[in-house]
Write a protein that holds these residues in place. Structure first.
Motif, PDB file in Angstrom:
ATOM      1  N   PRO A 250       6.833  22.728 -39.422  1.00 37.33           N
ATOM      2  CA  PRO A 250       6.751  23.351 -40.329  1.00 37.33           C
ATOM      3  C   PRO A 250       6.496  24.840 -40.190  1.00 37.33           C
ATOM      4  N   PRO A 251       6.480  25.723 -41.256  1.00 40.91           N
ATOM      5  CA  PRO A 251       6.350  27.159 -41.116  1.00 40.91           C
ATOM      6  C   PRO A 251       4.817  27.554 -41.119  1.00 40.91           C
ATOM      7  N   ASP A 252       4.001  26.913 -40.625  1.00 42.04           N
ATOM      8  CA  ASP A 252       2.534  27.210 -40.331  1.00 42.04           C
ATOM      9  C   ASP A 252       2.273  27.137 -38.931  1.00 42.04           C
ATOM     10  N   GLU A 253       0.743  27.049 -38.733  1.00 40.06           N
ATOM     11  CA  GLU A 253       0.341  27.394 -37.248  1.00 40.06           C
ATOM     12  C   GLU A 253      -0.379  25.852 -37.027  1.00 40.06           C
ATOM     13  N   SER A 254      -0.066  24.988 -37.878  1.00 43.15           N
ATOM     14  CA  SER A 254      -0.714  23.388 -37.438  1.00 43.15           C
ATOM     15  C   SER A 254      -0.079  22.864 -36.228  1.00 43.15           C
ATOM     16  N   GLY A 255       0.793  23.220 -35.761  1.00 36.11           N
ATOM     17  CA  GLY A 255       1.614  22.713 -34.616  1.00 36.11           C
ATOM     18  C   GLY A 255       1.880  21.350 -34.892  1.00 36.11           C
ATOM     19  N   HIS A 256       2.312  20.854 -36.008  1.00 32.48           N
ATOM     20  CA  HIS A 256       2.772  19.590 -36.607  1.00 32.48           C
ATOM     21  C   HIS A 256       4.284  19.466 -36.320  1.00 32.48           C
ATOM     22  N   ARG A 257       4.758  18.324 -36.020  1.00 38.57           N
ATOM     23  CA  ARG A 257       6.325  18.096 -35.670  1.00 38.57           C
ATOM     24  C   ARG A 257       6.832  17.115 -36.312  1.00 38.57           C
ATOM     25  N   VAL A 258       7.819  17.068 -37.087  1.00 42.34           N
ATOM     26  CA  VAL A 258       8.298  15.749 -37.826  1.00 42.34           C
ATOM     27  C   VAL A 258       9.670  15.480 -36.877  1.00 42.34           C
ATOM     28  N   LEU A 259       9.357  14.454 -36.292  1.00 44.42           N
ATOM     29  CA  LEU A 259      10.675  13.907 -35.519  1.00 44.42           C
ATOM     30  C   LEU A 259      11.399  12.976 -36.565  1.00 44.42           C
ATOM     31  N   LEU A 260      12.884  13.160 -36.478  1.00 44.11           N
ATOM     32  CA  LEU A 260      13.631  12.445 -37.122  1.00 44.11           C
ATOM     33  C   LEU A 260      14.760  11.838 -36.277  1.00 44.11           C
ATOM     34  N   TYR A 261      15.149  10.436 -36.567  1.00 46.26           N
ATOM     35  CA  TYR A 261      16.134   9.827 -35.719  1.00 46.26           C
ATOM     36  C   TYR A 261      17.444   9.541 -36.625  1.00 46.26           C
ATOM     37  N   ALA A 262      18.594   9.503 -36.256  1.00 50.28           N
ATOM     38  CA  ALA A 262      19.524   9.192 -36.835  1.00 50.28           C
ATOM     39  C   ALA A 262      20.709   8.772 -35.865  1.00 50.28           C
ATOM     40  N   ALA A 263      21.422   7.756 -36.434  1.00 45.84           N
ATOM     41  CA  ALA A 263      22.759   7.309 -35.538  1.00 45.84           C
ATOM     42  C   ALA A 263      24.154   7.783 -36.004  1.00 45.84           C
ATOM     43  N   ALA A 264      24.935   8.137 -35.144  1.00 44.06           N
ATOM     44  CA  ALA A 264      26.130   8.598 -35.712  1.00 44.06           C
ATOM     45  C   ALA A 264      26.932   7.840 -36.517  1.00 44.06           C
ATOM     46  N   PRO A 265      27.401   8.159 -37.735  1.00 45.47           N
ATOM     47  CA  PRO A 265      27.996   7.572 -38.873  1.00 45.47           C
ATOM     48  C   PRO A 265      29.078   6.714 -38.244  1.00 45.47           C
ATOM     49  N   GLY A 266      29.214   5.514 -38.569  1.00 44.05           N
ATOM     50  CA  GLY A 266      30.399   4.536 -38.449  1.00 44.05           C
ATOM     51  C   GLY A 266      29.894   3.817 -37.051  1.00 44.05           C
ATOM     52  N   SER A 267      28.908   4.176 -36.366  1.00 44.49           N
ATOM     53  CA  SER A 267      28.749   3.762 -34.899  1.00 44.49           C
ATOM     54  C   SER A 267      28.295   2.377 -34.961  1.00 44.49           C
ATOM     55  N   PRO A 268      28.173   1.725 -33.832  1.00 44.77           N
ATOM     56  CA  PRO A 268      27.415   0.382 -33.760  1.00 44.77           C
ATOM     57  C   PRO A 268      26.058   0.736 -33.721  1.00 44.77           C
ATOM     58  N   SER A 269      25.446   1.764 -33.414  1.00 42.00           N
ATOM     59  CA  SER A 269      24.156   1.814 -33.585  1.00 42.00           C
ATOM     60  C   SER A 269      23.709   2.049 -35.069  1.00 42.00           C
ATOM     61  N   ALA A 270      24.454   2.818 -35.912  1.00 42.34           N
ATOM     62  CA  ALA A 270      24.251   2.940 -37.269  1.00 42.34           C
ATOM     63  C   ALA A 270      24.190   1.421 -37.858  1.00 42.34           C
ATOM     64  N   THR A 271      25.057   0.490 -37.374  1.00 43.61           N
ATOM     65  CA  THR A 271      25.078  -0.795 -38.007  1.00 43.61           C
ATOM     66  C   THR A 271      23.648  -1.520 -37.700  1.00 43.61           C
ATOM     67  N   THR A 272      23.242  -1.218 -36.139  1.00 45.49           N
ATOM     68  CA  THR A 272      22.059  -1.748 -35.653  1.00 45.49           C
ATOM     69  C   THR A 272      20.689  -1.413 -36.528  1.00 45.49           C
ATOM     70  N   LEU A 273      20.903   0.117 -36.601  1.00 45.75           N
ATOM     71  CA  LEU A 273      19.690   0.664 -37.268  1.00 45.75           C
ATOM     72  C   LEU A 273      19.497  -0.009 -38.820  1.00 45.75           C
ATOM     73  N   ALA A 274      20.637  -0.129 -39.439  1.00 45.22           N
ATOM     74  CA  ALA A 274      20.595  -0.603 -40.698  1.00 45.22           C
ATOM     75  C   ALA A 274      19.918  -2.046 -40.757  1.00 45.22           C
ATOM     76  N   LEU A 275      20.290  -2.804 -39.714  1.00 43.22           N
ATOM     77  CA  LEU A 275      19.855  -4.131 -39.594  1.00 43.22           C
ATOM     78  C   LEU A 275      18.060  -4.022 -39.457  1.00 43.22           C
ATOM     79  N   LEU A 276      17.847  -3.020 -38.633  1.00 48.44           N
ATOM     80  CA  LEU A 276      16.286  -2.825 -38.581  1.00 48.44           C
ATOM     81  C   LEU A 276      15.579  -2.550 -39.865  1.00 48.44           C
ATOM     82  N   GLN A 277      16.181  -2.176 -41.148  1.00 50.51           N
ATOM     83  CA  GLN A 277      15.532  -2.122 -42.353  1.00 50.51           C
ATOM     84  C   GLN A 277      15.249  -3.763 -42.967  1.00 50.51           C
TER      85      GLN A 277
END
Length: 294
Positions: A250-277
């Protein structure tokens, strides 16, 4: 974490890592210690040996920006390492103040991550403590931890502490040494900016005492601002995942970080990540769909 001792340790470790041939210095005779001598480093930086020695020993606290830059170049430091050197050599003077209130996630940030149910998201404080996560982020990185834990400052999970001291988290990362090095390098960068942070000093002290692996890595003074990359996971519910990650600040001085994860579209990991939901994870899914890679 004394700033002056940290500066001296950092300079000594980096000096010891350089060989004379790495920087074009002629090597005469047998060396009693590894790396460059102080006088050699001082010569490369264009400062006197006495001045550099005082700086390394913590007796000089007013080094100019030009001198710091020259030493950074002589040590072949990366951009992140030079920033760390500058923070250690010229720490900001912090006025005495009342103890800070417990940190908390911004409402807008919380709304943002909750609006992305298909994207694992974790909000971290400056010390890598978890301030919030969405359901998928929680299930991905710490499903064995109470989902509500980040709401109570005293029980907040800390991702670096979990990485070194929690066996569930250790088993999650298929390339644990790589992840551990990344975590320590990020924490070092934060420590260089926050010499007066007692909670951070307490965390480092705890990990140094309880984890020989952390202590060894910390002593090497790795420094890196890890903003993106790939994480390799062996998730206990769905198996192997290869996920890209991005860190948003964020554009402030909080020092916070937002960590986002994503699998490559169409990859086996994308299918596996969908299963985790799915509430049941891999329950009812044919075996072999997410084969674990070595």
């Amino acid at each position: 974490m004394g700033t002056h001792s940290e500066l001296g340790d950092f300079l000594r470790v980096r000096r010891a890592a350089l060989q004379p041939e790495d920087v074009g210095v002629l090597n005469y005779g047998i060396r009693r210690v590894p790396g460059l001598r102080r006088e050699e480093l001082a010569m490369l930086a264009g400062v006197s040996t006495t001045y550099y020695t005082r700086l390394e020993q913590g007796f000089s606290t007013n080094a100019s920006e030009a001198v710091i830059e020259a030493i950074g170049r002589a040590l072949n430091l990366s951009k992140d390492e030079r920033l760390h050197l500058f923070n250690l050599a010229r720490p900001e003077k912090v006025k005495r103040r009342l103890p800070a209130k417990p940190d908390k996630v911004r409402p807008g940030t919380l709304t943002l991550i909750q609006s992305m149910p298909g994207t694992p998201a974790v909000v971290l404080g400056r010390r890598s403590e978890v301030l919030a996560w969405n359901a998928l982020g929680h299930r991905l990185v710490a499903g064995h931890v109470d989902f509500e834990a980040p709401q109570v400052p005293a029980s907040r999970p800390n991702m670096t502490r979990l990485l070194f001291l929690d066996h569930h988290t250790r088993e999650l990362y298929a390339r644990w040494p790589e992840e551990a090095g990344r975590a320590v390098a990020s924490l070092r960068l934060v420590a260089g900016k926050s010499a007066d942070d007692q909670e951070l000093a307490s965390l480092v002290g705890e990990l140094t005492l309880k984890s020989p692996e952390f202590a060894k890595l910390w002593a090497r003074h790795p420094v890196e601002n890890c903003m993106s990359g790939v994480k390799y996971l062996h998730h206990p519910e769905v198996g192997y995942l290869e996920l890209n990650f991005e860190v948003l600040t964020p554009p402030d001085e909080s020092g916070h970080r937002v960590l986002l994860y994503a699998a490559a579209p169409g990859s086996p990991s994308a299918t596996t990540l969908a299963l985790l939901q799915r509430p049941g994870g891999m329950e009812g899914v044919p075996r072999g769909l997410s084969a674990i890679k070595s």
